[in-house]
Design an enzyme around this catalytic site. Sequence first.
Site, PDB file in Angstrom:
ATOM      1  N   GLY A  10       0.734  -1.298  -0.204  1.00  8.51           N
ATOM      2  CA  GLY A  10       0.024   0.133  -0.097  1.00  8.51           C
ATOM      3  C   GLY A  10       0.688   1.126  -0.076  1.00  8.51           C
ATOM      4  NE  ARG A  72      -2.258  -3.818  -0.333  1.00  8.60           N
ATOM      5  CZ  ARG A  72      -1.843  -3.310   0.778  1.00  8.60           C
ATOM      6  NH1 ARG A  72      -0.655  -3.807   1.285  1.00  8.60           N
ATOM      7  NH2 ARG A  72      -2.397  -2.386   1.473  1.00  8.60           N
ATOM      8  CG  ASN A 109       4.536  -5.699   8.489  1.00  6.30           C
ATOM      9  OD1 ASN A 109       5.440  -5.541   9.633  1.00  6.30           O
ATOM     10  ND2 ASN A 109       3.295  -4.995   8.914  1.00  6.30           N
ATOM     11  CB  THR A 131       3.210   0.779   6.880  1.00 11.03           C
ATOM     12  OG1 THR A 131       1.904   0.781   7.358  1.00 11.03           O
ATOM     13  CG2 THR A 131       3.798   0.515   8.122  1.00 11.03           C
ATOM     14  CG  ASP A 133      -1.426   0.062   9.117  1.00  8.58           C
ATOM     15  OD1 ASP A 133      -2.160   1.047   8.859  1.00  8.58           O
ATOM     16  OD2 ASP A 133      -1.834  -1.026   8.539  1.00  8.58           O
ATOM     17  N   GLY A 176      -5.615   0.752  10.139  1.00  6.72           N
ATOM     18  CA  GLY A 176      -4.870  -0.321  11.021  1.00  6.72           C
ATOM     19  C   GLY A 176      -5.403  -1.528  11.090  1.00  6.72           C
ATOM     20  CD  GLU A 228      -8.399  -0.916   8.307  1.00  2.00           C
ATOM     21  OE1 GLU A 228      -9.269  -0.996   7.521  1.00  2.00           O
ATOM     22  OE2 GLU A 228      -7.038  -0.745   7.951  1.00  2.00           O
ATOM     23  NE  ARG A 267      -2.945   3.204   1.360  1.00  2.00           N
ATOM     24  CZ  ARG A 267      -3.062   2.135   0.888  1.00  2.00           C
ATOM     25  NH1 ARG A 267      -3.410   1.095   1.907  1.00  2.00           N
ATOM     26  NH2 ARG A 267      -3.360   1.663  -0.381  1.00  2.00           N
TER      27      ARG A 267
HETATM   28  O1  F6P Z   1      -1.179  -0.959   5.255  1.00  2.00           O
HETATM   29  C1  F6P Z   1      -1.836   0.056   5.299  1.00  2.00           C
HETATM   30  C2  F6P Z   1      -3.244  -0.351   5.194  1.00  2.00           C
HETATM   31  O2  F6P Z   1      -3.577   1.118   4.928  1.00  2.00           O
HETATM   32  C3  F6P Z   1      -3.931  -0.800   6.197  1.00  2.00           C
HETATM   33  O3  F6P Z   1      -4.203  -0.195   7.231  1.00  2.00           O
HETATM   34  C4  F6P Z   1      -5.420  -1.089   5.398  1.00  2.00           C
HETATM   35  O4  F6P Z   1      -6.066  -2.371   5.921  1.00  2.00           O
HETATM   36  C5  F6P Z   1      -4.693  -1.511   4.293  1.00  2.00           C
HETATM   37  O5  F6P Z   1      -3.738  -0.731   3.913  1.00  2.00           O
HETATM   38  C6  F6P Z   1      -5.612  -1.502   2.802  1.00  2.00           C
HETATM   39  O6  F6P Z   1      -4.911  -1.283   1.902  1.00  2.00           O
HETATM   40  P1  F6P Z   1      -5.412  -1.879   0.250  1.00  2.00           P
HETATM   41  O7  F6P Z   1      -6.638  -1.543   0.039  1.00  2.00           O
HETATM   42  O8  F6P Z   1      -4.581  -1.001  -0.541  1.00  2.00           O
HETATM   43  O9  F6P Z   1      -5.100  -3.265   0.255  1.00  2.00           O
END
Ligand code: F6P
Length: 341
Positions: A10, A72, A109, A131, A133, A176, A228, A267
């Site tokens: 992300g 991703r 991660n 990140t 997070d 998060g 979340e 973000r």
């Molecule tokens: O990794 C950061 C984050 O913003 C998380 O808090 C969230 O759950 C996730 O990315 C969602 O991202 P995507 O929809 O891009 O997979």
Amino acid sequence: MKIGILSSGGDCPGINATIRGVGKTAINRYGMDVIGIHNGFSGLLHKDISTLTDASLSGILTLGGTILGTAREKEFRKILKSPDRSDRDKIKTAYKELELDCLVCIGGNGTQRTTWQLSELGLNVVGIPKTIDNDVYGTDITFGFQSAVDIATDAIDRLHSTASSHQRVMVIELMGHHAGWITLYAGMAGGADVILLPELGYDMKVIVDVLNKRKKSGKAYSIVAVAEGIEVKGGTGGHHPATYFAREIERLTGIETRETVLGYIQRGGSPSPSDRNLGTLMGGHAVKLIHNKRFGRMVSIKGIDKITDVPLEEVADKLRLVTRDHIMVKQGKRLGISFGK
Ligand code: F6P
């Protein structure tokens, strides 16, 4: 030397500051050649690249997102897991054909785990944690986090006046998935009355008691900040946790309650000054590691002013989570904030 830079996972504010920090240091301090790899690890596989120069790295410090694109990486991870060696050899061949001496991987991660796997394949790699997070193991802070906390705090600040005008409970859901750092820091900075984190869990009776007590004592409104990733007993019925908590709170207290899901706004946009500087410092340290041929490591911040590095092996597959005895949680409790239990 010739190095490649990619961003994966992300996006978050501060990636471009970091790309600039790596690229400009590599070019101007060490005379290295630098290429940007597009859209994460799959760009490495498909050799989707562009040359980065001092000129092309100018003007990106303040930009949100990533000029290199990100992804991703499900497909790339499948290749790494594949029992077929020839699949993995494709990665090594691409790295060789690009004539790289090292690959700098900017990510969270998942990216750090993939970077470690590439190191195990025999590639020279250096990781830089990113990140919103703030849950990358092995570093005290990641860039992106402070920018997200600023945005989330601003959102909570704005909820106070509308909550007060209508005498409502406002539930705000912040990002998060596994870690509640944004909710903890923005909740504290924004004066939330109840803070709910995945790491600490909750008891609905405690939340209801806190909100009823506040109302009884003459406090016209309350703010509940929820991460979340909180696990809701029995599930949320397909709704966001904020929707679930808002409905339950209204049902159990009788107080009119509304929810806000802040989402991807956390973000987006320009990085905070501290995230720009963090990315610049981390980028510079990554290049120092490469110059000294210290591969297989992730750049790390310890405390507020110590930049160092840790072995990727130590980082892969671990998370940095909020603990019950964290100073912010303890101080929140001393103030009278409820952590839901
Ligand atoms: O990794 C950061 C984050 O913003 C998380 O808090 C969230 O759950 C996730 O990315 C969602 O991202 P995507 O929809 O891009 O997979």
